[in-house]
Scaffold this active site. Structure first.
Site, PDB file in Angstrom:
ATOM      1  N   GLU A 125       0.843  -1.201   0.000  1.00  0.00           N
ATOM      2  CA  GLU A 125       0.000   0.000   0.000  1.00  0.00           C
ATOM      3  C   GLU A 125       0.878   1.251   0.000  1.00  0.00           C
ATOM      4  O   GLU A 125       2.005   1.228   0.501  1.00  0.00           O
ATOM      5  CB  GLU A 125      -0.852   0.010   1.281  1.00  0.00           C
ATOM      6  CG  GLU A 125      -2.318  -0.302   1.080  1.00  0.00           C
ATOM      7  CD  GLU A 125      -3.115   0.838   0.471  1.00  0.00           C
ATOM      8  OE1 GLU A 125      -2.659   1.446  -0.520  1.00  0.00           O
ATOM      9  OE2 GLU A 125      -4.198   1.116   0.985  1.00  0.00           O
ATOM     10  N   ASP A 126       0.337   2.333  -0.524  1.00  0.00           N
ATOM     11  CA  ASP A 126       1.077   3.586  -0.518  1.00  0.00           C
ATOM     12  C   ASP A 126       1.066   4.248   0.858  1.00  0.00           C
ATOM     13  O   ASP A 126       2.100   4.627   1.394  1.00  0.00           O
ATOM     14  CB  ASP A 126       0.536   4.551  -1.597  1.00  0.00           C
ATOM     15  CG  ASP A 126      -0.970   4.796  -1.498  1.00  0.00           C
ATOM     16  OD1 ASP A 126      -1.662   4.134  -0.672  1.00  0.00           O
ATOM     17  OD2 ASP A 126      -1.482   5.638  -2.257  1.00  0.00           O
ATOM     18  N   ASP A 133      -3.795   5.904   6.341  1.00  0.00           N
ATOM     19  CA  ASP A 133      -4.272   7.199   6.838  1.00  0.00           C
ATOM     20  C   ASP A 133      -5.325   6.947   7.921  1.00  0.00           C
ATOM     21  O   ASP A 133      -4.989   6.638   9.052  1.00  0.00           O
ATOM     22  CB  ASP A 133      -4.787   7.987   5.631  1.00  0.00           C
ATOM     23  CG  ASP A 133      -5.178   9.411   5.966  1.00  0.00           C
ATOM     24  OD1 ASP A 133      -4.768   9.919   7.016  1.00  0.00           O
ATOM     25  OD2 ASP A 133      -5.909  10.032   5.166  1.00  0.00           O
ATOM     26  N   PHE A 153      -1.129  16.463   3.750  1.00  0.00           N
ATOM     27  CA  PHE A 153      -1.515  15.775   2.522  1.00  0.00           C
ATOM     28  C   PHE A 153      -0.311  15.719   1.598  1.00  0.00           C
ATOM     29  O   PHE A 153       0.260  16.744   1.241  1.00  0.00           O
ATOM     30  CB  PHE A 153      -2.693  16.467   1.831  1.00  0.00           C
ATOM     31  CG  PHE A 153      -3.298  15.580   0.787  1.00  0.00           C
ATOM     32  CD1 PHE A 153      -4.217  14.607   1.130  1.00  0.00           C
ATOM     33  CD2 PHE A 153      -2.899  15.684  -0.540  1.00  0.00           C
ATOM     34  CE1 PHE A 153      -4.743  13.746   0.169  1.00  0.00           C
ATOM     35  CE2 PHE A 153      -3.421  14.826  -1.503  1.00  0.00           C
ATOM     36  CZ  PHE A 153      -4.343  13.858  -1.141  1.00  0.00           C
ATOM     37  N   ARG A 158       1.516  12.022  -9.499  1.00  0.00           N
ATOM     38  CA  ARG A 158       2.041  10.671  -9.212  1.00  0.00           C
ATOM     39  C   ARG A 158       3.475  10.508  -9.703  1.00  0.00           C
ATOM     40  O   ARG A 158       4.215   9.666  -9.214  1.00  0.00           O
ATOM     41  CB  ARG A 158       1.172   9.607  -9.884  1.00  0.00           C
ATOM     42  CG  ARG A 158      -0.222   9.484  -9.323  1.00  0.00           C
ATOM     43  CD  ARG A 158      -0.859   8.193  -9.836  1.00  0.00           C
ATOM     44  NE  ARG A 158      -2.312   8.209  -9.706  1.00  0.00           N
ATOM     45  CZ  ARG A 158      -2.979   7.830  -8.619  1.00  0.00           C
ATOM     46  NH1 ARG A 158      -2.322   7.432  -7.562  1.00  0.00           N
ATOM     47  NH2 ARG A 158      -4.305   7.856  -8.598  1.00  0.00           N
ATOM     48  N   ASP A 201      -1.320  10.678  -5.380  1.00  0.00           N
ATOM     49  CA  ASP A 201      -1.917  11.727  -6.209  1.00  0.00           C
ATOM     50  C   ASP A 201      -2.758  12.704  -5.414  1.00  0.00           C
ATOM     51  O   ASP A 201      -3.153  12.459  -4.273  1.00  0.00           O
ATOM     52  CB  ASP A 201      -2.830  11.095  -7.263  1.00  0.00           C
ATOM     53  CG  ASP A 201      -4.154  10.627  -6.649  1.00  0.00           C
ATOM     54  OD1 ASP A 201      -4.121   9.894  -5.637  1.00  0.00           O
ATOM     55  OD2 ASP A 201      -5.224  11.014  -7.166  1.00  0.00           O
TER      56      ASP A 201
HETATM   57  P1  IMP Z   1      -7.484   5.585   4.460  1.00  0.00           P
HETATM   58  O1  IMP Z   1      -8.596   4.680   4.065  1.00  0.00           O
HETATM   59  O2  IMP Z   1      -7.972   6.869   5.058  1.00  0.00           O
HETATM   60  O3  IMP Z   1      -6.413   4.922   5.304  1.00  0.00           O
HETATM   61  O4  IMP Z   1      -6.812   6.097   3.132  1.00  0.00           O
HETATM   62  C1  IMP Z   1      -6.015   5.310   2.359  1.00  0.00           C
HETATM   63  C2  IMP Z   1      -5.963   5.849   0.957  1.00  0.00           C
HETATM   64  O5  IMP Z   1      -6.261   7.257   0.877  1.00  0.00           O
HETATM   65  C3  IMP Z   1      -4.573   5.688   0.438  1.00  0.00           C
HETATM   66  O6  IMP Z   1      -4.377   4.442  -0.171  1.00  0.00           O
HETATM   67  C4  IMP Z   1      -4.439   6.849  -0.506  1.00  0.00           C
HETATM   68  O7  IMP Z   1      -4.890   6.477  -1.783  1.00  0.00           O
HETATM   69  C5  IMP Z   1      -5.347   7.919   0.052  1.00  0.00           C
HETATM   70  N1  IMP Z   1      -4.600   8.908   0.857  1.00  0.00           N
HETATM   71  C6  IMP Z   1      -4.564   9.048   2.188  1.00  0.00           C
HETATM   72  N2  IMP Z   1      -3.769  10.071   2.574  1.00  0.00           N
HETATM   73  C7  IMP Z   1      -3.256  10.561   1.417  1.00  0.00           C
HETATM   74  C8  IMP Z   1      -2.325  11.615   1.148  1.00  0.00           C
HETATM   75  O8  IMP Z   1      -1.769  12.322   2.028  1.00  0.00           O
HETATM   76  N3  IMP Z   1      -2.047  11.817  -0.170  1.00  0.00           N
HETATM   77  C9  IMP Z   1      -2.585  11.074  -1.174  1.00  0.00           C
HETATM   78  N4  IMP Z   1      -3.451  10.100  -0.962  1.00  0.00           N
HETATM   79  C10 IMP Z   1      -3.780   9.828   0.332  1.00  0.00           C
END
Ligand code: IMP
Length: 179
Positions: A98-99, A102, A151, A164, A158
């Site tokens: 995973e990237d 959050d 962010f 990206r 992205d």
């Molecule tokens: P979560 O479900 O809130 O943990 O979010 C996960 C997904 O939200 C990640 O896989 C990203 O695609 C996107 N995301 C969360 N934070 C960021 C950020 O700071 N920049 C870009 N994408 C983010």
């Protein structure tokens, strides 16, 4: 691409150094086993491409597409599959790639979906962890960098499908987050 509203948080060289360390740890932990990497699209493919080339293991790759953010920066809490696995992961040692972690909503959803396919084991590696915004009590087994609540874009991440291709992870200033 305008760069004046981007601030480098983690430079490309540091990212590559850290990926070497993560790959050494993963190669050691899975020594002698075949690992199926499941890259979560779209954000993880740059990371996955660099990580896989440092792994001293027999590996195979699948992708799973999920969408959670839409076009903005606020999580909707809703996660949907946009591209399904093309092949069975039953009985395999699966490593989710995973990237960023959050709120944890996407991750929790992914763990549910993937464990339902009955892999032999299920672990995860994330490039970035933003613990300040966590809603779900989840954690990754391997973490590249823990970052503050900002962010970020670049290195696969992205904003509204842009940025990206930046080689560094950069903070995108709030006044630039207009789609
Ligand atoms: P979560 O479900 O809130 O943990 O979010 C996960 C997904 O939200 C990640 O896989 C990203 O695609 C996107 N995301 C969360 N934070 C960021 C950020 O700071 N920049 C870009 N994408 C983010």
């Amino acid at each position: 691409m305008k760069k004046e509203n981007l601030e480098v948080l983690i430079g490309a060289d540091r990212i590559h150094e850290r990926i070497e360390e993560l790959a050494a740890q993963i190669s050691n932990d899975y020594h002698g086993r075949h690992v199926r990497l499941v890259g979560i699209l779209k954000g993880s493919w740059v990371f996955l491409a660099d990580l896989i080339r440092q792994l001293d293991l027999e590996v195979s790759v699948s992708f799973l597409g999920v969408a959670s953010y839409g076009r903005g920066t606020k999580p909707s809490g809703e996660v949907k599959i946009t591209l399904d696995l093309d092949d069975s992961i039953e009985g395999l040692d699966v490593l989710i790639v995973e990237d960023i972690l959050d709120t944890g909503e996407t991750f929790r959803y992914l763990q549910g979906v993937l464990s339902g396919h009955q892999p032999r084991s299920l672990r995860s590696v994330v490039l970035l962890d933003k613990p300040a915004r966590r809603i779900q009590p989840v954690h990754a087994d391997y973490v590249g960098f823990t970052i503050p609540d900002a962010f970020v874009v670049g290195y696969g991440l992205d904003f509204a499908q842009k940025y990206r291709n930046l080689p560094d992870v950069c903070v995108l200033h709030p006044d630039q987050r207009k789609v």
